[in-house]
Structure formats: structure tokens, C-alpha cells
Design an enzyme around this catalytic site. Structure first.
Site: not given
Length: 542
Positions: A402, A445
Site C-alpha cells: 500500500s 488509514k
């Protein structure tokens, strides 16, 4: 490249209110609607000769609810019994001698003659001998009293040969548990059996909403919740969607719903309200946020220097998800990716991998970043730069892809010597064409960058870049939705890594042209040095 538009607050969480309002009736068996094929397999198994039904599921209570609901839909449902914890005594009964008289106490298999016995798989994995006893019954259909608890100690009296109870057994376990049983006994898959599988999730559609609400109502009744308002149903489904990390799905886990309903019944009475659900969510989060608190504290005390103001060369704010062994929840965290360039041969050195602190997925992502960088700049001329990539203050094993977009942007900043905005954070994987791909933990996130901005008491908005393909996974809480409404947080979905460059550094064509100019200048310098060396060699030879 088209201008990117930030996300609107309404796109940050699903709204099921219209679907809820459209429900006019309740299905008799919600599972027949949600998992029709699995329900039919269980129903067929009652009439078929196979004695074993294997049901693959993740939650014991959900599996039991599925079976009970399916059986209750029959005109003449068979008797059923479910054992989550058991041993030889509970399954096969007990054989004892009392005053030289043989006493036989039947176990669950015999008690469920012509009925259904559901048992969980883990006790059989812990006691392989018990599994082989169960397997003996499944193969022969005969229940031997020699398998009863205490039978091996009876020597003087002959035990009865056994009985044929015609008991169907449903074995409940997860896929990994069934895989473990297959390793324990490779012949398990060859047993004559009916297989069914249910998920602890369901897609919310106009066809399934009534069944989902019926299941919710059934579980609420177990906890003595008698009234659920439409607003509470919507709030509950939003919460179950957030757990599932998908706007079109909700988690259907009977154990979790029982926990939620029992808390709300204890604190707020028999009526379930949005406020009661919000209180449950907050209480759960507060009780499990100690590791997150320590992480936030280290940022607030500048032990981990995260900058959300100004600009810097080769430094990008990335977003990760922290998973701790023994801790039930994950949380997001902001970290720094830095890139440092120097004269070289175009190699991108991943320090995490060199230090053996990175997993295979991370290593693959870094190689994809290097590959795309070579495609952009290495087709026409040799790239005279190399660069080091560092995940700053990373002290444990790192894995995942990611951070690929953040890594590429940091590299471009370092190679161009152009600054990156520090009020921007980003997450996303990428392919060799520069397309941004979906990542996991997107809600954690996004919450992490907003939480960090609050810690730093910023007066300006912070920007977060997420993959366009992750929009369906957004299920943010009310605080985040409100932050977007107040423009404290701005979320941009991106499809290509160049869009991240546009937002974080500047016009991508100008940035790329700056790098190409540097490459040409250095390559020209190399050619001049080579030409001077050739002249010197000719003079020496002469």
C-alpha cells in the site's frame, strides 16, 4: 489530465434508509433468501443416505442459527441438538458397572435418533482418537458401546454389539479447520457427505434487505430487544458495513450481534436507538485503543516527527495499518517515506529489504515502482541516478504494497529536486502501468491522518489521496463525515500515480521534464568526460 474532485460527505458511508423503508414483510426463513443453495443442501441431507453434513462457516452461533432456521422451515422438522464443547462421554455415552450390573448411559448420538446432531470441529482436532470414533460411526452407521466412555475398563461383562440410531451429524467449522482435519485424516474428503457453506456477511440489496432485517430481529429477540426504530436499523447496518469494510455488504455474525444487543438492552432498555448503538461503538473503541493511544502520544511528543505543514524534498506522508498479536482491532498510522538520490545506474535500493525487515509483498511492490520509473525515464536515455528508499522509524517487519504510490512520489520529488506538500498523505498500490490499485484498511488509514491532524491542532485542512477503487470500501464514522463537511479533511480518489504527483508536487509534465533535463545534463557531462579521456589516451599513445 482531468481535474480531480474531492469526495462529498455522502459518499463516505452507506445509507440504507430507503431500502429499510421499502420492507413490507418478513420472510419465514431469512437464510433461504441469503444462502439458498446452502439451505437446500441441509434440507436435502435429511432425506439422502449420507450421515455427514459439513457446514463451512466462521462463527459457531451463526452456523447454529442458520441450521435451526432452515430446519424450522420444514413441515415436520427433525429434532436437533448442538454441542460446541464435548468429549467421548457426551457423544458416545458411558458404560459403567454398578453392583456387577452393566449400566449404559446414552450419549448425544443415540439420544438424537432420527434427528440432527450439530458438533463443532475444534474438539475433534484436539482429540484425533475421538475423530476416528466419529468416523467409524459415519462409515458403518452403527453406534458401538465399545466406544462409550469407560467401556475399555469393563472386562467381565460382554458389551452389547451396538445400535443404529440413524442420527445425521452436521460438522461445523471454518475452512482452515477443515483443511487441518484433512491433513490429520487424508481420507476425510473421501467420506460420503453433503457440503454447505455460509458466509458471515451478506450483500444488501432490495431482494435481501428483508431477510437481513429478519435475522437482525431474531438476534435482537434473543437479547430481549423488542423494538428497533428505522433510524436504529440504518445505524446498525452502517456499523455492520464498517466492520465488513464494504458499502454494499454487512457483517452477519450472531455472536457479535448478541454482544451488541445485550449491551444496549443492559444500558438503555428494550428499545434499540441510534444513540444506544453509538454508545456501544464508542465504548468498544475506547476500551481497545491503548496501543493507538501510545502511537498518538509518540507523534504528539515529536518522538515520531510527522509533518503536516510546509514542503520537503523526497519526503511523503504514507498511511499504514498496525496489527498487533493478541489485540482484537487494527488501527491506522501515519509514517514517513523518504527518498535520497545520488549518481548511479538507475537502481532503487529498498533499505527495508536490504535490512531484511520487509516481506515478499513489500519487496514486489518496490520492484514494481522501480520498473515503472524505468519505463518513464529509461527508454530513451540511461538514467544516471540511483536512490535509497527508507520507511523512517520502522523497527518491525514491514509487508504489504500500500505504500507503492507514496514511494513513487517520494522518488519523483528526489529526482526532480522539487518539494512535496506535507499537508498531503497518500496510500495505494500500483501496477507497472502506473495505475493505482486498491489497498486494505482504507477506513483506518483515513481516520489516522485526521487523528494526526487533530493531535497537531492544525488550522488548515489536510488532504488524503486514496485509490478510486477503494471508494466502495469507505464506511467512515460520523466524526470523519463531519470533518469532510467542515473541510478539515479533503479526500481525493485517484486512478493513476501521476494524479498524486499533480496534487502533491505540481504539474506532472513539468516535474517529469525537470527530471529529463537533469538526466540529459548528467549524461552530457559523462559524454564530455569520456571524450576528454579519449583525447588523453591518444596523446599518451602518440
Amino acid at each position: 489530465m482531468p481535474t480531480l474532485a474531492p469526495l462529498l460527505p455522502a459518499s463516505l458511508q452507506p445509507d440504507f434508509s430507503q431500502l429499510i423503508d421499502s420492507v413490507t414483510d418478513s420472510p419465514g426463513s431469512p437464510w433461504k433468501t441469503l444462502f439458498p443453495y446452502a439451505s437446500q443442501q441441509v434440507i436435502d441431507a435429511i432425506s439422502l443416505p449420507q450421515r455427514l453434513i459439513t457446514l463451512s462457516m466462521n462463527d459457531w452461533a451463526t452456523g447454529v442459527a442458520f441450521i435451526e432456521s432452515t430446519l424450522s422451515s420444514l413441515a415436520q422438522p427433525p429434532s436437533s441438538c448442538f454441542l460446541n464443547s464435548y468429549g467421548q462421554l457426551e457423544l458416545f455415552g458411558e458404560a459403567t458397572l454398578e453392583d456387577q450390573a452393566l449400566v449404559l448411559s446414552p450419549g448425544a448420538i443415540l439420544q438424537q435418533q432420527n434427528g440432527i446432531l450439530g458438533i463443532s470441529l475444534p474438539p475433534l482436532l484436539e482429540n484425533p482418537q475421538l475423530w476416528y470414533q466419529v468416523k467409524g460411526y459415519l462409515l458403518s452407521g452403527q453406534l458401538r458401546w465399545h466406544d462409550a466412555y469407560g467401556a475399555k475398563h469393563i472386562k467381565k461383562i460382554k458389551l452389547p454389539s451396538g445400535e443404529k440410531p440413524n442420527c445425521k451429524m452436521i460438522l461445523l467449522g471454518s475452512r482452515s479447520q477443515f483443511a487441518e482435519l484433512n491433513q490429520l485424516d487424508p481420507e476425510f474428503s473421501a467420506l460420503s457427505q453433503q457440503f454447505a457453506e455460509i458466509a458471515d456477511e451478506a450483500k444488501v440489496t432490495a431482494d435481501s434487505i428483508s431477510a437481513i432485517l429478519a435475522f437482525v430481529t431474531q438476534q435482537a429477540a434473543v437479547a430481549d430487544i423488542t423494538e428497533i426504530s428505522a433510524q436504529a436499523k440504518n445505524k446498525l447496518l452502517q456499523h455492520l458495513s464498517a466492520i465488513r469494510d464494504h458499502q454494499h455488504y454487512v457483517q452477519l455474525n450472531a455472536s457479535y450481534l448478541t454482544k451488541l444487543f445485550s449491551y444496549c438492552r443492559y444500558r438503555f432498555g428494550k428499545e434499540l436507538t441510534p444513540a444506544a448503538i453509538a454508545d456501544f461503538i464508542l465504548t468498544q473503541q475506547q476500551s481497545m485503543k491503548l496501543p493507538q493511544h501510545y502511537s498518538d502520544e509518540s507523534i504528539a511528543e515529536l518522538q515520531i516527527p510527522i509533518t503536516l505543514e510546509g514542503k520537503a524534498i523526497g519526503q511523503v506522508n504514507g498511511l499504514s495499518v498496525v496489527e498487533l498479536d493478541g489485540h482484537p482491532i487494527e488501527f491506522g498510522e501515519v509514517f514517513r517515506v523518504t527518498a535520497a538520490e545520488y549518481l548511479g545506474d538507475g537502481e532503487v535500493i529498498d533499505v527495508e529489504r536490504k535490512a531484511e525487515m520487509a516481506g515478499n509483498i513489500h519487496s514486489k511492490a518496490m520492484m514494481i515502482v522501480e520498473s515503472y520509473l524505468s519505463q518513464v525515464f529509461g527508454k530513451e536515455e540511461h538514467v544516471p541516478f540511483s536512490a535509497n528508499i527508507v520507511f523512517e522509524q520502522s523497527y518491525s517487519h514491514t509487508d504489504g504494497d500500500s505504500a507503492a504510490v507514496a514511494t513513487y512520489v517520494a522518488l519523483i520529488s528526489a529526482l526532480s529536486q522539487m518539494c512535496v506538500r506535507q499537508d498531503v498523505a497518500m496510500t495505494g498500490s500500483m501496477d507497472q502501468a502506473g495505475n493505482v490499485l486498491a489497498v486494505g484498511g482504507i477506513n483506518e488509514k483515513v481516520a489516522a491522518i485526521y487523528r494526526t491532524a487533530q493531535l497537531k491542532q492544525l488550522t488548515h485542512p489536510v488532504i488524503v489521496l486514496i485509490p478510486q477503487s477503494n471508494l466502495v470500501n469507505l464506511s467512515c464514522d460520523d466524526a470523519l463525515v463531519n470533518a469532510v463537511k467542515q473541510k478539515q479533511l479533503v479526500i481525493y480518489p485517484i486512478e493513476h500515480v501521476e494524479e498524486a504527483i499533480n496534487l502533491a508536487i505540481g504539474d506532472v509534465e513539468q516535474v517529469y521534464e525537470t527530471i529529463r533535463t537533469r538526466i540529459k545534463e548528467l549524461n552530457g557531462q559523462d559524454e564530455a568526460e569520456a571524450s576528454w579521456l579519449k583525447k588523453l589516451m591518444r596523446c599518451w599513445q602518440a
